[in-house]
Design a protein around this motif. Structure first.
Motif, PDB file in Angstrom:
ATOM      1  N   ALA A   1       0.848  -1.199   0.000  1.00 26.22           N
ATOM      2  CA  ALA A   1       0.000   0.000   0.000  1.00 26.22           C
ATOM      3  C   ALA A   1       0.878   1.242   0.000  1.00 26.22           C
ATOM      4  CB  ALA A   1      -0.930   0.005   1.208  1.00 26.22           C
ATOM      5  N   ASP A   2       0.422   2.274  -0.724  1.00 24.34           N
ATOM      6  CA  ASP A   2       1.152   3.534  -0.815  1.00 24.34           C
ATOM      7  C   ASP A   2       0.809   4.435   0.367  1.00 24.34           C
ATOM      8  OD1 ASP A   2       2.239   2.752  -3.270  1.00 24.34           O
ATOM      9  OD2 ASP A   2       0.476   3.459  -4.357  1.00 24.34           O
ATOM     10  N   VAL A   3       1.833   5.085   0.912  1.00 25.68           N
ATOM     11  CA  VAL A   3       1.663   5.920   2.093  1.00 25.68           C
ATOM     12  C   VAL A   3       2.432   7.222   1.894  1.00 25.68           C
ATOM     13  CG1 VAL A   3       2.002   6.080   4.589  1.00 25.68           C
ATOM     14  CG2 VAL A   3       1.510   3.868   3.552  1.00 25.68           C
ATOM     15  N   TYR A   4       1.804   8.343   2.252  1.00 23.63           N
ATOM     16  CA  TYR A   4       2.495   9.632   2.239  1.00 23.63           C
ATOM     17  C   TYR A   4       3.350   9.748   3.502  1.00 23.63           C
ATOM     18  CZ  TYR A   4      -0.329  11.217  -1.702  1.00 23.63           C
ATOM     19  OH  TYR A   4      -0.896  11.341  -2.941  1.00 23.63           O
ATOM     20  N   PRO A   5       4.443  10.523   3.420  1.00 19.76           N
ATOM     21  CA  PRO A   5       5.343  10.628   4.577  1.00 19.76           C
ATOM     22  C   PRO A   5       4.648  11.077   5.861  1.00 19.76           C
ATOM     23  CG  PRO A   5       6.391  11.554   2.626  1.00 19.76           C
ATOM     24  CD  PRO A   5       4.971  11.237   2.242  1.00 19.76           C
ATOM     25  N   ASN A   6       3.685  12.000   5.755  1.00 19.23           N
ATOM     26  CA  ASN A   6       3.009  12.472   6.971  1.00 19.23           C
ATOM     27  C   ASN A   6       2.088  11.412   7.564  1.00 19.23           C
ATOM     28  OD1 ASN A   6       1.230  12.680   4.789  1.00 19.23           O
ATOM     29  ND2 ASN A   6       0.010  14.239   5.811  1.00 19.23           N
ATOM     30  N   GLU A   7       1.728  10.393   6.767  1.00 18.58           N
ATOM     31  CA  GLU A   7       0.918   9.292   7.284  1.00 18.58           C
ATOM     32  C   GLU A   7       1.792   8.189   7.873  1.00 18.58           C
ATOM     33  OE1 GLU A   7      -2.682   9.646   3.959  1.00 18.58           O
ATOM     34  OE2 GLU A   7      -0.997   8.277   3.637  1.00 18.58           O
ATOM     35  N   ALA A   8       3.013   8.055   7.329  1.00 17.86           N
ATOM     36  CA  ALA A   8       3.897   6.968   7.754  1.00 17.86           C
ATOM     37  C   ALA A   8       4.291   7.074   9.220  1.00 17.86           C
ATOM     38  CB  ALA A   8       5.143   6.939   6.877  1.00 17.86           C
ATOM     39  N   LYS A   9       4.313   8.296   9.755  1.00 16.78           N
ATOM     40  CA  LYS A   9       4.723   8.470  11.158  1.00 16.78           C
ATOM     41  C   LYS A   9       3.736   7.820  12.133  1.00 16.78           C
ATOM     42  CE  LYS A   9       2.526  13.043  11.372  1.00 16.78           C
ATOM     43  NZ  LYS A   9       2.751  14.488  11.520  1.00 16.78           N
ATOM     44  N   ASN A  10       2.519   7.556  11.666  1.00 18.68           N
ATOM     45  CA  ASN A  10       1.514   6.937  12.535  1.00 18.68           C
ATOM     46  C   ASN A  10       1.427   5.428  12.343  1.00 18.68           C
ATOM     47  OD1 ASN A  10       0.709   9.505  13.536  1.00 18.68           O
ATOM     48  ND2 ASN A  10      -0.558   9.817  11.716  1.00 18.68           N
ATOM     49  N   ILE A  11       2.337   4.873  11.533  1.00 20.18           N
ATOM     50  CA  ILE A  11       2.311   3.441  11.229  1.00 20.18           C
ATOM     51  C   ILE A  11       3.505   2.770  11.893  1.00 20.18           C
ATOM     52  CG2 ILE A  11       2.340   1.722   9.388  1.00 20.18           C
ATOM     53  CD1 ILE A  11       1.169   3.827   7.545  1.00 20.18           C
ATOM     54  N   LYS A  12       3.271   1.612  12.487  1.00 21.66           N
ATOM     55  CA  LYS A  12       4.331   0.898  13.191  1.00 21.66           C
ATOM     56  C   LYS A  12       4.404  -0.540  12.697  1.00 21.66           C
ATOM     57  CE  LYS A  12       3.765   3.634  17.435  1.00 21.66           C
ATOM     58  NZ  LYS A  12       3.474   3.575  18.879  1.00 21.66           N
TER      59      LYS A  12
ATOM     60  N   LEU B   1       5.903   9.106  -2.142  1.00 22.69           N
ATOM     61  CA  LEU B   1       5.231   7.972  -1.529  1.00 22.69           C
ATOM     62  C   LEU B   1       6.238   6.962  -1.014  1.00 22.69           C
ATOM     63  CD1 LEU B   1       2.463   7.288  -4.215  1.00 22.69           C
ATOM     64  CD2 LEU B   1       2.120   8.346  -1.989  1.00 22.69           C
ATOM     65  N   THR B   2       5.898   6.341   0.095  1.00 18.55           N
ATOM     66  CA  THR B   2       6.608   5.172   0.564  1.00 18.55           C
ATOM     67  C   THR B   2       5.603   4.017   0.575  1.00 18.55           C
ATOM     68  OG1 THR B   2       8.002   4.263   2.317  1.00 18.55           O
ATOM     69  CG2 THR B   2       6.120   5.603   3.008  1.00 18.55           C
ATOM     70  N   GLN B   3       6.002   2.843   1.017  1.00 16.87           N
ATOM     71  CA  GLN B   3       5.107   1.693   0.981  1.00 16.87           C
ATOM     72  C   GLN B   3       5.156   0.931   2.296  1.00 16.87           C
ATOM     73  OE1 GLN B   3       6.222  -0.729  -2.394  1.00 16.87           O
ATOM     74  NE2 GLN B   3       4.810   0.317  -3.769  1.00 16.87           N
ATOM     75  N   ILE B   4       4.026   0.334   2.627  1.00 17.17           N
ATOM     76  CA  ILE B   4       3.972  -0.631   3.717  1.00 17.17           C
ATOM     77  C   ILE B   4       3.610  -1.977   3.114  1.00 17.17           C
ATOM     78  CG2 ILE B   4       3.320   1.095   5.429  1.00 17.17           C
ATOM     79  CD1 ILE B   4       0.447   0.030   5.227  1.00 17.17           C
ATOM     80  N   ARG B   5       3.946  -3.042   3.840  1.00 18.88           N
ATOM     81  CA  ARG B   5       3.727  -4.369   3.270  1.00 18.88           C
ATOM     82  C   ARG B   5       3.388  -5.367   4.354  1.00 18.88           C
ATOM     83  NH1 ARG B   5       8.677  -5.685   0.312  1.00 18.88           N
ATOM     84  NH2 ARG B   5       9.428  -6.768   2.161  1.00 18.88           N
ATOM     85  N   GLY B   6       2.557  -6.313   3.980  1.00 22.35           N
ATOM     86  CA  GLY B   6       2.208  -7.428   4.836  1.00 22.35           C
ATOM     87  C   GLY B   6       1.757  -8.574   3.943  1.00 22.35           C
TER      88      GLY B   6
END
Length: 407
Positions: free
Chosen positions: A250-261, A295-300
């Protein structure tokens, strides 16, 4: 040709409200400037490169020119009630409230490399027969893939037969037993099975042909050889992809990534299978932004035991967000976002609208928190904000937030 005409017509219709607003104000603006003795320039709504010092029509499309306030420092945009109704400009008085929900991220299903099998040649030789000749074919574990002719293999088989015969003459000799075991191990490493080795001993004949079988099941994603081709030891043959487990990116903006762990639990919904939501644990967060994007990405990963989903399907990832109370909120579409920052439009008077820089905080699919730039009771445009933005650029020739600071 009909499609091109349709697209052109739709583009013209999309510009009708803005053009109509500008055209309606043409005469009153001209009279006002004439009375004040100010020089007035005009431009075409469809071709802004056309600029004239007098009213007229566009030499390109024939459309009436509209006032062009390039030299004006007035941040206000004047639009009367009739034109506000035409452009569907509505406002709301901002107030405090609660904000909760989940942030939706755009994602997709991709192949999990850990489920892929890379098959290469165990020994040099010629591919006598290729049983799989195209990609996209499903292969079961233990299914024959190709038959190889190898003189090197025949030599190793002959060495094994000689070692077995030598051991029979010196039964119980540990050295001879070690030689037999070593010769057998070579055959096993080169792809011969236990049954094939027993058959060689039984028939006392060497066989330069060996069949190689699929170590795992999967779908043929890549085929690197053709029948009759000579391959060396380690030469790639094919690649199998397993779809029993898929990655979700999933694509994530930098300001959203700070809330993801890492290790965070999120919900995944596959397009077309909304009735089968999946729970996913975030196992990886890309440390760098994608090239050319912000954009950055998260993965699972999610299980796919029935293989009902294929790589490439769209997936929506929902990040749970904390509930907030007593915060200023606006509909998401009320905030105009561009390279200069984020701003909204304030109704400063009956027919006057002004841009206002803002900072946003938490948001969901419908609402966004305004952390700076507005106060309780401000009258904010909620529909038509982007229309005012384009109207300002059209009439004044510059970005409405130039020179603005957050109050």
């Amino acid at each position: 040709m009909e499609r091109k005409l349709f697209i052109k017509k739709m583009a013209l219709l999309a510009l009708v409200p803005s053009v109509f607003i500008a055209a309606c104000s043409n005469q009153e603006k001209s009279n006002s400037d004439a009375a004040k003795g100010k020089p007035q320039t005009y431009t075409c709504p469809m071709h802004p490169q056309v600029i004239k010092n007098e009213m007229g029509t566009c030499p390109i499309c024939g459309m009436d020119l509209v006032p062009f306030e390039k030299n004006s420092n007035d941040k206000a945009l004047k639009i009367d009630e009739k034109r506000q109704a035409l452009a569907n400009i509505t406002t709301v008085m901002i107030g405090t409230g609660n904000l909760s929900g989940a942030k939706q991220l755009n994602g997709r299903l991709v192949v999990n490399p850990e489920q892929s099998s890379y098959i290469s040649s165990r020994i040099a030789g010629r591919i006598e027969e290729l049983y799989i000749r195209e990609t996209g074919v499903k292969v079961a574990k233990g299914q024959p893939l190709y038959k190889l002719y190898s003189e090197q293999l025949a030599t190793l088989q002959q060495e094994y037969l000689m070692a077995v015969a030598q051991e029979k003459q010196f039964q119980g000799d540990k050295i001879e037993q070690q030689i037999v075991a070593s010769a057998k191990q070579k055959l096993l490493l080169y792809g011969q099975s236990e049954n094939q080795i027993k058959q060689i001993v039984k028939t006392q004949k060497k066989d330069p042909y060996v069949v190689f079988y699929a170590p795992e099941g999967g779908v043929v994603a890549e085929l690197s050889v053709t029948q009759g081709q000579y391959v060396t030891e380690g030469n790639p043959i094919l690649r199998l992809e397993g779809y029993g487990q898929l990655w979700v990116e999933a694509d994530v903006y930098p300001n959203e990534a700070k809330n993801i762990k890492m290790g965070q639990e999120v919900k995944v919904v596959i397009a077309g299978w909304e009735d089968q939501p999946q729970e996913m644990t975030i196992s990886f967060i890309t440390p760098a932004l994608q090239s050319g994007t912000q954009l950055t990405q998260i993965r699972g990963s999610i299980p796919n035991p029935q293989q009902q989903w294929q790589p490439g399907l769209q997936a929506n990832v929902f990040l749970p967000s904390e509930s907030k109370s007593n915060v200023l909120t606006l509909p998401v579409d009320a905030v105009v976002r561009d390279g200069k920052g984020m701003h909204v439009w304030i109704k400063a008077g009956k027919d006057s609208f002004e841009p206002r820089l803002v900072k946003t905080g938490q948001e969901n699919n419908n609402e966004v928190e305004i952390s700076e730039g507005l106060k309780n009771g401000d009258q904010v445009v909620v529909t038509g904000a982007y229309l005012l933005y384009s109207e300002y650029i059209l009439k004044k020739g510059k970005n409405p937030v130039e020179g603005l600071k957050i109050k």
